[in-house]
Design a protein around this motif. Structure first.
Motif, PDB file in Angstrom:
ATOM      1  N   VAL A  15       1.020  -1.280  -0.013  1.00  9.67           N
ATOM      2  CA  VAL A  15      -0.149  -0.021  -0.186  1.00  9.67           C
ATOM      3  C   VAL A  15       0.770   1.328   0.139  1.00  9.67           C
ATOM      4  N   GLY A  16       2.369   0.963   0.247  1.00  8.19           N
ATOM      5  CA  GLY A  16       2.906   2.272   0.294  1.00  8.19           C
ATOM      6  C   GLY A  16       2.951   3.194  -1.171  1.00  8.19           C
ATOM      7  N   ALA A  17       2.862   2.614  -2.124  1.00 10.43           N
ATOM      8  CA  ALA A  17       3.201   3.450  -3.204  1.00 10.43           C
ATOM      9  C   ALA A  17       1.633   4.360  -3.302  1.00 10.43           C
ATOM     10  N   ALA A  18       0.584   4.026  -3.039  1.00  9.82           N
ATOM     11  CA  ALA A  18      -0.615   4.722  -3.199  1.00  9.82           C
ATOM     12  C   ALA A  18      -0.590   5.610  -1.960  1.00  9.82           C
ATOM     13  N   TYR A  19      -0.104   5.451  -0.865  1.00  8.92           N
ATOM     14  CA  TYR A  19       0.184   6.416   0.297  1.00  8.92           C
ATOM     15  C   TYR A  19       1.082   7.368  -0.052  1.00  8.92           C
ATOM     16  N   LEU A  20       2.193   7.175  -0.834  1.00  4.81           N
ATOM     17  CA  LEU A  20       3.027   8.101  -1.142  1.00  4.81           C
ATOM     18  C   LEU A  20       2.581   9.307  -2.214  1.00  4.81           C
ATOM     19  N   GLN A  21       1.492   8.993  -3.012  1.00  7.04           N
ATOM     20  CA  GLN A  21       0.983   9.656  -4.258  1.00  7.04           C
ATOM     21  C   GLN A  21       0.722  11.178  -3.717  1.00  7.04           C
ATOM     22  N   GLY A  22       1.370  12.141  -4.126  1.00  6.48           N
ATOM     23  CA  GLY A  22       1.126  13.296  -3.982  1.00  6.48           C
ATOM     24  C   GLY A  22       1.963  13.931  -2.561  1.00  6.48           C
ATOM     25  N   HIS A  23       2.578  12.815  -1.868  1.00  7.43           N
ATOM     26  CA  HIS A  23       3.221  13.181  -0.710  1.00  7.43           C
ATOM     27  C   HIS A  23       4.744  12.598  -0.669  1.00  7.43           C
ATOM     28  N   PRO A  24       5.389  13.260  -1.292  1.00  9.14           N
ATOM     29  CA  PRO A  24       6.924  12.512  -1.507  1.00  9.14           C
ATOM     30  C   PRO A  24       7.623  12.387  -0.276  1.00  9.14           C
ATOM     31  N   SER A  25       8.337  11.386   0.002  1.00  9.46           N
ATOM     32  CA  SER A  25       9.025  11.050   1.418  1.00  9.46           C
ATOM     33  C   SER A  25       8.142  11.320   2.685  1.00  9.46           C
ATOM     34  N   LEU A  26       6.624  11.151   2.414  1.00 12.75           N
ATOM     35  CA  LEU A  26       5.652  10.891   3.400  1.00 12.75           C
ATOM     36  C   LEU A  26       5.370  12.490   3.951  1.00 12.75           C
ATOM     37  N   ARG A  27       5.492  13.402   3.108  1.00 10.80           N
ATOM     38  CA  ARG A  27       5.474  14.856   3.351  1.00 10.80           C
ATOM     39  C   ARG A  27       3.852  15.001   3.875  1.00 10.80           C
ATOM     40  N   GLY A  28       3.496  15.490   4.874  1.00 10.78           N
ATOM     41  CA  GLY A  28       2.234  15.607   5.144  1.00 10.78           C
ATOM     42  C   GLY A  28       1.204  14.527   5.595  1.00 10.78           C
ATOM     43  N   ARG A  29       1.979  13.385   5.754  1.00 12.44           N
ATOM     44  CA  ARG A  29       1.404  12.105   6.160  1.00 12.44           C
ATOM     45  C   ARG A  29       1.484  12.096   7.577  1.00 12.44           C
ATOM     46  N   VAL A  30       0.718  10.837   7.900  1.00 11.76           N
ATOM     47  CA  VAL A  30       0.728  10.612   9.351  1.00 11.76           C
ATOM     48  C   VAL A  30       1.204   9.428   9.799  1.00 11.76           C
ATOM     49  N   LEU A  31       1.124   8.516   9.049  1.00  9.35           N
ATOM     50  CA  LEU A  31       1.941   6.982   9.119  1.00  9.35           C
ATOM     51  C   LEU A  31       3.249   7.105   8.466  1.00  9.35           C
ATOM     52  N   PHE A  32       4.335   5.966   9.059  1.00  9.34           N
ATOM     53  CA  PHE A  32       5.399   5.584   8.219  1.00  9.34           C
ATOM     54  C   PHE A  32       5.117   4.386   7.509  1.00  9.34           C
ATOM     55  N   THR A  33       5.537   4.326   6.166  1.00  7.24           N
ATOM     56  CA  THR A  33       5.256   3.030   5.440  1.00  7.24           C
ATOM     57  C   THR A  33       6.316   2.095   5.932  1.00  7.24           C
ATOM     58  N   ASN A  34       5.961   0.805   5.479  1.00  3.92           N
ATOM     59  CA  ASN A  34       7.067  -0.297   5.735  1.00  3.92           C
ATOM     60  C   ASN A  34       7.666  -0.355   4.320  1.00  3.92           C
ATOM     61  N   ALA A  35       8.813   0.489   4.586  1.00  5.14           N
ATOM     62  CA  ALA A  35       9.448   0.895   3.163  1.00  5.14           C
ATOM     63  C   ALA A  35      10.750   0.050   2.739  1.00  5.14           C
ATOM     64  N   VAL A  36      11.051  -0.063   1.672  1.00  6.30           N
ATOM     65  CA  VAL A  36      12.350  -0.769   1.188  1.00  6.30           C
ATOM     66  C   VAL A  36      13.505  -0.070   1.951  1.00  6.30           C
ATOM     67  N   PRO A  37      14.638  -0.113   2.367  1.00  6.42           N
ATOM     68  CA  PRO A  37      15.663   0.234   2.908  1.00  6.42           C
ATOM     69  C   PRO A  37      16.334   0.836   1.846  1.00  6.42           C
ATOM     70  N   GLY A  38      16.640   2.498   2.116  1.00  6.41           N
ATOM     71  CA  GLY A  38      17.511   2.963   0.978  1.00  6.41           C
ATOM     72  C   GLY A  38      16.298   3.814   0.116  1.00  6.41           C
ATOM     73  N   THR A  39      15.135   3.705   0.109  1.00  4.57           N
ATOM     74  CA  THR A  39      14.384   4.545  -0.394  1.00  4.57           C
ATOM     75  C   THR A  39      13.857   5.730   0.201  1.00  4.57           C
TER      76      THR A  39
END
Length: 391
Positions: free
Chosen positions: A269-293
């Motif tokens: 679900v990370g890709a959809a959560y990042l749409q319009g919010h690069p590097s999670l700007r303005g978001r509440v949750l931290f994504t389960n991300a691939v290290p280094g991204t």
């Protein structure tokens, strides 16, 4: 401190008369003596960061178990799956009282309300001629729009809190009553899987960008800014969240006390959560991300080996893993996976059996002395002491 530095600068430029220079020199000396002799614990506490501890978490923290009729249907229909879901947790507040510091909530979209108000398992119990079970939830709550919390739609819907906002409100109430608690980590699973069963189940709503915006909005409706730690708080002056984590690290434990940190469980679900919010700007949750991204600060290695986990922890990432899974280890009191995951340095160690909820075999997960958290073995012990873990 300002006067001390001013005096030192003047001394360096030799702009004072001898008597005043003598006095100023003594001030500098005395001030430095006080600073250098400050309690070591105070200096260490300022440097201790929230990811330099380990915390115990509960898996599917909302799961209230199966009612008698439901359990009978499960045993007849799919005994293998029944063996993996036959467990229950007490209320979220009780788990927090018992020392759990990571909770997991599985959420289902219900934008119009009523989608999950009539679970198929109720009809299956009736068709089997079994006595009716108690209501699985308040019917009025299930008719209202908003995210619902459950394990599997239609067949395993009993939750110790409902809906999602009520679960959050319970956590907020506990947090407000314990203002200097260690940070609480709330793992939110956006469910999309569907089991193959001999009776139909309701189709789930997709977790697209619109649904994820609504998820953020529900969290913000319960927790005000400053009550939770957001990706923006952690990123600070850096361009990406990953740069911030690798260069300056997570906030200090002191800054994180009394706060809640929201984490997305599913990587898909990370890709959809990042749409319009690069590097999670303005978001509440931290994504389960691939290290280094760019959005990488938190990641999961639920089935990872201890060495891989340790490498990521040393790089500054917050890592969640599981001490046991699918109720395989607890019946045998098999502690090998548990012990390896605790030793790995993973900060969030999730289990179906925290210490206060031991399995019949005696299996449970806790730290020595049943501490609610412990100093992470991968970081210098000098940074952390048992005193840092209270209250």
């Amino acid at each position: 401190m300002h006067k001390l530095l001013q005096c030192a600068r003047v001394l360096r430029r030799q702009q004072l008369s001898a008597p005043r220079a003598h006095i100023c020199a003594w001030l500098v000396f005395a001030g430095l003596l006080v600073l250098c002799s400050a309690p070591a614990n105070a200096q260490q506490a300022a440097a201790l960061r929230l990811n330099q501890l380990q915390y115990i978490g509960s898996h599917n923290s909302y799961h209230a178990g199966l009612a008698p009729g439901e359990a009978t249907v499960w045993k007849r229909t799919d005994p293998a799956t029944f063996a993996m879901i036959d467990y229950a947790h007490p209320s979220l507040s009780r788990q927090l009282d018992d020392g759990v510091r990571q909770l997991e909530l599985d959420v289902y979209g219900d934008a119009k309300g009523g989608r999950y108000a009539h679970p198929a398992i109720v009809g299956q119990v009736r068709a089997a001629g079994l006595p009716p079970d108690p209501p699985f939830a308040d019917p009025a709550v299930m008719q209202r729009p908003g995210f619902k919390v459950m394990h599997i739609q239609d067949i395993d819907q009993r939750s110790n809190c409902q809906p999602f906002t009520a679960c959050l409100a319970e956590i907020r109430t506990w947090s407000n009553a314990h203002p200097r608690h260690l940070p609480l980590f709330i793992l939110v699973e956006t469910v999309r899987s569907k089991l193959s069963l001999p009776f139909p189940t309701v189709t789930m709503e997709p977790f697209d960008r619109r649904a994820l915006d609504a998820l953020d909005a529900e969290i913000r409706s319960v927790f005000a800014p400053g009550q939770y730690l957001s990706p923006d708080d952690v990123r600070g002056r850096f361009r990406t969240l990953n740069q911030a984590i690798r260069a300056q690290g997570w906030p200090t434990l002191e800054a994180a006390r009394g706060k809640v940190i929201f984490l997305l469980d599913q990587r898909w679900v990370g890709a959809a959560y990042l749409q319009g919010h690069p590097s999670l700007r303005g978001r509440v949750l931290f994504t389960n991300a691939v290290p280094g991204t760019d959005d990488a600060a938190f990641t999961e290695l639920n089935d990872g080996d201890a060495d891989s986990i340790a490498r990521l922890v040393r790089q500054g990432y917050l890592v969640r893993t599981r001490a046991d899974a699918d109720l395989k280890e607890p019946p045998r009191n098999d502690t090998r996976r548990r012990d390896a995951m605790i030793a790995s340095g993973a900060q969030l160690i999730s289990t179906d059996y925290p210490f206060a909820e031991a399995a019949a075999s005696g299996y449970s997960v806790s730290f020595p002395g049943h501490l609610i958290a412990r100093c992470n073995p991968l970081f210098a012990r000098a940074l952390c002491s048992q005193a840092d873990l209270s209250p």
